[in-house]
Scaffold this motif. Structure first.
Motif, PDB file in Angstrom:
ATOM      1  N   GLN A   1     -55.175 -12.243 -28.827  1.00 62.74           N
ATOM      2  CA  GLN A   1     -54.209 -13.312 -28.981  1.00 62.74           C
ATOM      3  C   GLN A   1     -54.737 -14.562 -28.315  1.00 62.74           C
ATOM      4  O   GLN A   1     -55.416 -14.499 -27.298  1.00 62.74           O
ATOM      5  CB  GLN A   1     -52.867 -12.928 -28.378  1.00 62.74           C
ATOM      6  CG  GLN A   1     -52.198 -11.785 -29.115  1.00 62.74           C
ATOM      7  CD  GLN A   1     -50.864 -11.435 -28.499  1.00 62.74           C
ATOM      8  OE1 GLN A   1     -50.715 -11.452 -27.290  1.00 62.74           O
ATOM      9  NE2 GLN A   1     -49.907 -11.115 -29.348  1.00 62.74           N
TER      10      GLN A   1
ATOM     11  N   SER B   1     -50.974 -16.045 -24.368  1.00 58.65           N
ATOM     12  CA  SER B   1     -50.451 -14.868 -23.662  1.00 58.65           C
ATOM     13  C   SER B   1     -48.939 -14.752 -23.874  1.00 58.65           C
ATOM     14  O   SER B   1     -48.259 -15.722 -24.234  1.00 58.65           O
ATOM     15  CB  SER B   1     -50.754 -14.976 -22.170  1.00 58.65           C
ATOM     16  OG  SER B   1     -49.941 -15.971 -21.576  1.00 58.65           O
ATOM     17  N   ASP B   2     -48.408 -13.568 -23.602  1.00 55.19           N
ATOM     18  CA  ASP B   2     -46.963 -13.354 -23.714  1.00 55.19           C
ATOM     19  C   ASP B   2     -46.198 -14.256 -22.743  1.00 55.19           C
ATOM     20  O   ASP B   2     -45.116 -14.746 -23.070  1.00 55.19           O
ATOM     21  CB  ASP B   2     -46.607 -11.894 -23.446  1.00 55.19           C
ATOM     22  CG  ASP B   2     -47.087 -10.968 -24.550  1.00 55.19           C
ATOM     23  OD1 ASP B   2     -47.303 -11.441 -25.696  1.00 55.19           O
ATOM     24  OD2 ASP B   2     -47.251  -9.761 -24.283  1.00 55.19           O
ATOM     25  N   GLU B   3     -46.742 -14.474 -21.571  1.00 55.22           N
ATOM     26  CA  GLU B   3     -46.092 -15.336 -20.578  1.00 55.22           C
ATOM     27  C   GLU B   3     -46.048 -16.779 -21.072  1.00 55.22           C
ATOM     28  O   GLU B   3     -45.025 -17.463 -20.927  1.00 55.22           O
ATOM     29  CB  GLU B   3     -46.832 -15.269 -19.232  1.00 55.22           C
ATOM     30  CG  GLU B   3     -46.744 -13.917 -18.560  1.00 55.22           C
ATOM     31  CD  GLU B   3     -47.730 -12.894 -19.117  1.00 55.22           C
ATOM     32  OE1 GLU B   3     -48.756 -13.279 -19.723  1.00 55.22           O
ATOM     33  OE2 GLU B   3     -47.455 -11.699 -18.964  1.00 55.22           O
ATOM     34  N   GLU B   4     -47.146 -17.248 -21.641  1.00 59.29           N
ATOM     35  CA  GLU B   4     -47.174 -18.606 -22.195  1.00 59.29           C
ATOM     36  C   GLU B   4     -46.208 -18.717 -23.366  1.00 59.29           C
ATOM     37  O   GLU B   4     -45.491 -19.719 -23.501  1.00 59.29           O
ATOM     38  CB  GLU B   4     -48.588 -18.964 -22.645  1.00 59.29           C
ATOM     39  CG  GLU B   4     -49.566 -19.107 -21.506  1.00 59.29           C
ATOM     40  CD  GLU B   4     -51.019 -19.131 -21.944  1.00 59.29           C
ATOM     41  OE1 GLU B   4     -51.820 -19.787 -21.246  1.00 59.29           O
ATOM     42  OE2 GLU B   4     -51.352 -18.515 -22.985  1.00 59.29           O
ATOM     43  N   TRP B   5     -46.177 -17.684 -24.210  1.00 57.22           N
ATOM     44  CA  TRP B   5     -45.296 -17.714 -25.372  1.00 57.22           C
ATOM     45  C   TRP B   5     -43.827 -17.775 -24.946  1.00 57.22           C
ATOM     46  O   TRP B   5     -43.014 -18.441 -25.583  1.00 57.22           O
ATOM     47  CB  TRP B   5     -45.540 -16.514 -26.281  1.00 57.22           C
ATOM     48  CG  TRP B   5     -44.721 -16.635 -27.516  1.00 57.22           C
ATOM     49  CD1 TRP B   5     -43.659 -15.859 -27.872  1.00 57.22           C
ATOM     50  CD2 TRP B   5     -44.860 -17.616 -28.536  1.00 57.22           C
ATOM     51  NE1 TRP B   5     -43.134 -16.306 -29.064  1.00 57.22           N
ATOM     52  CE2 TRP B   5     -43.863 -17.388 -29.492  1.00 57.22           C
ATOM     53  CE3 TRP B   5     -45.743 -18.678 -28.739  1.00 57.22           C
ATOM     54  CZ2 TRP B   5     -43.712 -18.170 -30.626  1.00 57.22           C
ATOM     55  CZ3 TRP B   5     -45.600 -19.455 -29.874  1.00 57.22           C
ATOM     56  CH2 TRP B   5     -44.586 -19.212 -30.792  1.00 57.22           C
ATOM     57  N   ALA B   6     -43.460 -17.111 -23.850  1.00 59.36           N
ATOM     58  CA  ALA B   6     -42.087 -17.133 -23.362  1.00 59.36           C
ATOM     59  C   ALA B   6     -41.644 -18.547 -22.991  1.00 59.36           C
ATOM     60  O   ALA B   6     -40.464 -18.891 -23.112  1.00 59.36           O
ATOM     61  CB  ALA B   6     -41.940 -16.199 -22.161  1.00 59.36           C
TER      62      ALA B   6
ATOM     63  N   ALA C   1     -41.852 -20.687 -26.921  1.00 65.57           N
ATOM     64  CA  ALA C   1     -40.951 -20.301 -28.013  1.00 65.57           C
ATOM     65  C   ALA C   1     -39.607 -21.036 -28.022  1.00 65.57           C
ATOM     66  O   ALA C   1     -39.184 -21.501 -29.087  1.00 65.57           O
ATOM     67  CB  ALA C   1     -40.736 -18.792 -28.010  1.00 65.57           C
TER      68      ALA C   1
ATOM     69  N   ASP D   1     -43.592 -16.456 -39.112  1.00 63.49           N
ATOM     70  CA  ASP D   1     -43.445 -16.300 -37.669  1.00 63.49           C
ATOM     71  C   ASP D   1     -44.129 -17.438 -36.906  1.00 63.49           C
ATOM     72  O   ASP D   1     -45.313 -17.716 -37.107  1.00 63.49           O
ATOM     73  CB  ASP D   1     -44.057 -14.951 -37.269  1.00 63.49           C
ATOM     74  CG  ASP D   1     -44.033 -14.730 -35.789  1.00 63.49           C
ATOM     75  OD1 ASP D   1     -42.943 -14.796 -35.190  1.00 63.49           O
ATOM     76  OD2 ASP D   1     -45.111 -14.496 -35.223  1.00 63.49           O
TER      77      ASP D   1
ATOM     78  N   ARG E   1     -45.071 -17.652 -33.882  1.00 67.92           N
ATOM     79  CA  ARG E   1     -46.186 -17.270 -33.009  1.00 67.92           C
ATOM     80  C   ARG E   1     -47.490 -17.186 -33.788  1.00 67.92           C
ATOM     81  O   ARG E   1     -48.527 -17.671 -33.334  1.00 67.92           O
ATOM     82  CB  ARG E   1     -45.922 -15.954 -32.291  1.00 67.92           C
ATOM     83  CG  ARG E   1     -47.036 -15.652 -31.297  1.00 67.92           C
ATOM     84  CD  ARG E   1     -46.652 -14.610 -30.316  1.00 67.92           C
ATOM     85  NE  ARG E   1     -47.692 -14.486 -29.293  1.00 67.92           N
ATOM     86  CZ  ARG E   1     -47.533 -13.831 -28.189  1.00 67.92           C
ATOM     87  NH1 ARG E   1     -46.386 -13.246 -27.925  1.00 67.92           N
ATOM     88  NH2 ARG E   1     -48.509 -13.748 -27.315  1.00 67.92           N
TER      89      ARG E   1
ATOM     90  N   GLU F   1     -50.616 -19.551 -33.035  1.00 65.56           N
ATOM     91  CA  GLU F   1     -51.908 -18.913 -32.749  1.00 65.56           C
ATOM     92  C   GLU F   1     -52.985 -19.464 -33.690  1.00 65.56           C
ATOM     93  O   GLU F   1     -54.117 -19.722 -33.274  1.00 65.56           O
ATOM     94  CB  GLU F   1     -51.805 -17.392 -32.921  1.00 65.56           C
ATOM     95  CG  GLU F   1     -50.849 -16.714 -31.976  1.00 65.56           C
ATOM     96  CD  GLU F   1     -51.499 -16.185 -30.723  1.00 65.56           C
ATOM     97  OE1 GLU F   1     -52.720 -16.331 -30.571  1.00 65.56           O
ATOM     98  OE2 GLU F   1     -50.772 -15.628 -29.895  1.00 65.56           O
TER      99      GLU F   1
END
Length: 81
Positions: free
Chosen positions: A4, A7-12, A15, A30, A32, A36
């Motif tokens: 990816q 990161s999931d933290e950045e996406w949180a 979003a 989507d 994300r 990406e």
């Protein structure tokens, strides 16, 4: 494992700042995957048409990037507004 760009933290963080499709339009691809793809394109410097299909159709990715550039979404994401 799929690599990816974000990161999931950045996406949180990102979003909630993205627009929501309203009205009768078709559901958007989507966010994300599109973000990406945009990140991949700018990281590599490749032409839009060379964005890998795993991110979605290149023209969808470009159109979303352009729409968000015009409506100020990128400015909000980057803290410019």
């Amino acid at each position: 494992m799929v690599r990816q760009e974000i990161s999931d933290e950045e996406w949180a963080v990102i979003a909630p700042l993205l627009p929501v499709a309203v009205g009768r339009s078709r559901p958007w691809l989507d966010h994300r995957a599109v973000v990406e793809g945009i990140v991949w394109r700018f990281r590599t410097g490749a032409p839009w048409r060379d964005v890998p299909e795993r991110f979605g159709p290149w023209n969808t990715i470009y159109k979303r990037f352009d729409r968000w550039a015009r409506d100020g979404t990128w400015d909000r994401l980057l803290g410019l507004r």
